[in-house]
Design an enzyme around this catalytic site. Structure first.
Site, short mmCIF file in Angstrom:
data_model
loop_
_atom_site.label_atom_id
_atom_site.label_comp_id
_atom_site.label_asym_id
_atom_site.label_seq_id
_atom_site.Cartn_x
_atom_site.Cartn_y
_atom_site.Cartn_z
N ARG A 1 -10.69 6.71 -34.56
CA ARG A 1 -12.03 7.63 -34.75
C ARG A 1 -12.57 7.87 -33.31
O ARG A 1 -12.67 6.82 -32.67
CB ARG A 1 -12.92 6.98 -35.66
CG ARG A 1 -12.49 6.50 -37.15
CD ARG A 1 -13.47 7.08 -38.07
NE ARG A 1 -13.60 8.44 -37.87
CZ ARG A 1 -15.18 8.99 -38.05
NH1 ARG A 1 -15.90 8.25 -38.38
NH2 ARG A 1 -15.25 10.36 -37.87
N HIS B 1 -23.61 7.25 -36.49
CA HIS B 1 -24.00 7.63 -37.95
C HIS B 1 -25.36 8.12 -37.92
O HIS B 1 -26.15 7.20 -37.31
CB HIS B 1 -23.52 6.63 -38.76
CG HIS B 1 -22.29 6.29 -38.92
ND1 HIS B 1 -21.21 6.85 -39.78
CD2 HIS B 1 -21.50 5.44 -38.18
CE1 HIS B 1 -20.08 6.36 -39.78
NE2 HIS B 1 -20.02 5.38 -38.42
N TYR C 1 -12.20 3.56 -32.02
CA TYR C 1 -11.48 2.33 -32.76
C TYR C 1 -10.44 2.81 -33.56
O TYR C 1 -10.58 4.11 -34.10
CB TYR C 1 -12.66 1.59 -33.39
CG TYR C 1 -13.49 2.23 -34.37
CD1 TYR C 1 -13.03 2.51 -35.92
CD2 TYR C 1 -14.68 2.96 -34.28
CE1 TYR C 1 -13.68 3.16 -36.76
CE2 TYR C 1 -15.54 3.41 -35.12
CZ TYR C 1 -14.99 3.43 -36.58
OH TYR C 1 -15.64 4.26 -37.38
N HIS D 1 -18.59 8.19 -32.15
CA HIS D 1 -19.58 8.66 -32.96
C HIS D 1 -20.67 7.91 -33.24
O HIS D 1 -20.64 6.61 -33.39
CB HIS D 1 -18.95 9.22 -34.24
CG HIS D 1 -18.34 8.25 -35.13
ND1 HIS D 1 -17.12 7.63 -34.94
CD2 HIS D 1 -18.92 7.60 -36.20
CE1 HIS D 1 -16.85 6.60 -35.76
NE2 HIS D 1 -17.95 6.80 -36.60
N TYR E 1 -17.90 -2.73 -34.74
CA TYR E 1 -19.23 -2.81 -35.67
C TYR E 1 -19.51 -4.31 -35.75
O TYR E 1 -18.93 -5.19 -36.01
CB TYR E 1 -19.24 -2.23 -36.68
CG TYR E 1 -19.06 -0.75 -36.82
CD1 TYR E 1 -20.22 0.07 -36.74
CD2 TYR E 1 -17.79 0.03 -36.81
CE1 TYR E 1 -20.27 1.43 -36.89
CE2 TYR E 1 -17.61 1.32 -36.75
CZ TYR E 1 -19.08 2.09 -36.85
OH TYR E 1 -18.87 3.51 -36.82
#
Length: 235
Positions: free
Chosen positions: A151, A156, A141, A154, A102
């Protein structure tokens, strides 16, 4: 008051799910206090197409160069409990890049940042409830501080209704991800059928040949088939 059809609360994750370590600190220790909405919240700002700039929904064209990774389309409809379209809904998305990183100061994952990918976009549903994003398929990640916990890929999603207090947040996953059984957030939803409502489907009809695969992800706001949101539920 309208009596909407509701799904059993067993489909929703508990506030405290020890395998999802963050809930050990976030879970409320006292009964929740429900604050009723007043006229100020109900008559809040209304979002429309003017609030979204051209290009906000295409995360691959926000910078000078082309981001690394697999380009994809994410498309779907926002619907009410009776499958009626919900227009003029502001949808904001944020995600990791293709390497699973991110653009955020707290993300210290040992993966490269992409100077051509910020990972955030927004769109407003049209009169038939449709939205569409062009983006890069995010990478998985590791969860910091946990032993070999990763995880799944995905995206959000945040939805705003007629006011700032009508925000709903959910996550969209990709079909067939082998990390599903090992993800404490995904597995915190005890009902398997409800979990699968967070998983998109490959939409070959909307896929653009030689350009990008399309993933369909409809969002149902309430009712028995409602999407799973990060929102309080009554005990």
């Amino acid at each position: 008051m309208t009596d909407y059809p509701t799904e059993s609360l067993a489909a929703h994750p508990p506030y405290l799910f020890p395998d999802y370590v963050a809930t050990r600190l976030r879970a409320p220790s006292r009964p929740l206090v429900i604050i009723p909405q007043t006229l100020t919240e109900i008559a809040g700002p209304v979002f429309g197409q003017a609030h979204v700039r051209p290009g906000d929904s295409d995360l691959t064209r926000q910078h000078a160069g082309t981001p690394l990774g697999e380009r994809i389309m994410v498309r779907g409809r926002v619907l009410d409990e009776n499958s009626r379209p919900v227009p003029d809904t502001l949808i904001e998305i944020w995600q990791a890049n293709a390497a699973g990183r991110y653009v955020h100061v707290v993300d210290r994952h040992d993966a490269p940042l992409d100077p051509n990918f910020t990972g955030a976009g927004r769109a407003v549903t049209d009169s038939d409830g449709w939205y569409e994003f062009v983006t890069i398929r995010p990478g998985c990640y590791p969860v910091p501080g946990l032993n070999n916990v990763w995880r799944p890929a995905h995206i959000h999603m945040s939805l705003f209704g007629p006011s700032f207090l009508t925000r709903l947040v959910t996550q969209m996953y990709f079909p067939g991800d082998p990390l599903f059984p090992y993800d404490p957030i995904f597995m915190s939803v005890p009902d398997e059928r409800a979990r699968m409502r967070m998983v998109s489907s490959l939409d070959m009809a909307m896929t653009r040949s030689e350009w990008a695969l399309c993933y369909r992800f409809d969002i149902v706001l309430r009712g028995r088939e409602a999407s799973l949101f990060e929102e309080p539920h009554h005990d």
